[in-house]
Design a protein around this motif. Structure first.
Motif, PDB file in Angstrom:
ATOM      1  N   HIS A  51     -73.537 -35.196  24.305  1.00 31.33           N
ATOM      2  CA  HIS A  51     -72.813 -34.006  24.259  1.00 31.33           C
ATOM      3  C   HIS A  51     -73.944 -32.732  23.878  1.00 31.33           C
ATOM      4  N   GLY A  73     -67.515 -20.336  19.974  1.00 28.99           N
ATOM      5  CA  GLY A  73     -66.489 -21.537  20.352  1.00 28.99           C
ATOM      6  C   GLY A  73     -67.072 -22.731  19.997  1.00 28.99           C
ATOM      7  N   ASP A  96     -64.553 -19.515  16.173  1.00 26.00           N
ATOM      8  CA  ASP A  96     -63.709 -20.165  17.001  1.00 26.00           C
ATOM      9  C   ASP A  96     -62.333 -19.418  16.962  1.00 26.00           C
ATOM     10  N   ALA A 121     -64.035 -14.339  20.351  1.00 28.18           N
ATOM     11  CA  ALA A 121     -65.439 -14.027  20.861  1.00 28.18           C
ATOM     12  C   ALA A 121     -65.323 -12.629  21.613  1.00 28.18           C
ATOM     13  N   LEU A 137     -71.742 -23.422  23.329  1.00 26.87           N
ATOM     14  CA  LEU A 137     -71.689 -24.706  24.204  1.00 26.87           C
ATOM     15  C   LEU A 137     -70.457 -25.021  24.852  1.00 26.87           C
TER      16      LEU A 137
END
Ligand SMILES: C[S@@+](CC[C@H](N)C(=O)[O-])C[C@H]1O[C@@H](n2cnc3c(N)ncnc32)[C@H](O)[C@@H]1O
Length: 206
Positions: A51, A73, A96, A121, A137
């Protein structure tokens, strides 16, 4: 079934917002609900051993160690913890808009250099140039705010764990073009595991 529908919605929302940033107002609320709902199972459902690989490849190429980093995020905080582990002097904010994701991230924090905050964001509560590194990411890119909070001479890293197969995916050429329009240069691409990443530097004033 529900999981497949969520992935389709994430793909659609990404396409819409990247094509027309004004549509963010429309997708924001349903997207937050999707991520709130999957927060408790996010790591089990989506986080594979590979990941973090593309983000890690981009971080490895940074010319120096950032003192202040933002993982935008952040979800359950995997990217923020990776940055904190790679740069032992850095203070790292994971932001987030899903309060449920932030709750999960806080339970996984590895030390007091990490801070997790609920923030959108598209309207970040941080000063201009507040960060030497801004990472995203598997996150819909938000170019104006990312450019604003990246310090001159600082870097942006954008990574997608499964390359074009990632539900939230934006081609790297498109990201490069958007960043270059906002004064980023020294763009480099990385491939690691099934993922892809891009690193760019915000040029200091001449
Ligand atoms: C696909 S998940 C990725 C999470 C984490 N970066 C990872 O790869 O494990 C996208 C995350 O971005 C968050 N997100 C999406 N749009 C956002 C926005 N405009 N502001 C803040 N967070 C956002 C979602 O709540 C979600 O946690």
């Amino acid at each position: 079934m529900i999981e497949a529908a969520r992935r389709r919605f994430a793909r659609l929302a990404t396409r819409l917002v990247v094509a027309r940033p004004g549509l963010w107002r429309v997708v924001r609320r349903p997207l937050t609900r999707v991520f709130d709902a999957i927060a408790p199972s996010w790591d089990d459902l989506r986080v594979t051993p590979q990941h973090l690989a593309p983000l890690d490849a981009a971080l490895a190429a940074l010319p120096g160690a950032p003192a202040r980093a933002l993982d935008l995020g952040t979800g359950t905080g995997g990217g923020a913890r990776l940055i904190a582990a790679r740069f032992p002097e850095a203070s790292v904010v994971g932001a987030d808009f899903s309060a449920a994701m932030i709750r999960e991230a806080r339970t996984r924090a590895t030390g007091d250099r990490e801070r997790y905050e609920v923030a959108d964001a598209t309207a970040l509560p941080y000063e201009d140039g507040a960060f030497d590194l801004v990472a995203q990411l598997n996150m819909i890119p938000v170019f104006d705010e990312v450019a604003r909070v990246t310090a001159p001479g600082g870097h942006v890293a954008m990574a997608f764990s499964r390359g074009p197969q990632t539900p939230i995916w934006v081609p790297l050429e498109r990201i490069q073009a958007e960043l270059e329009r906002r004064g980023f240069t020294h763009v480099a691409n990385f491939s690691a595991g099934a993922g892809l990443a891009l690193l760019a530097r915000r040029d200091p004033p001449a």
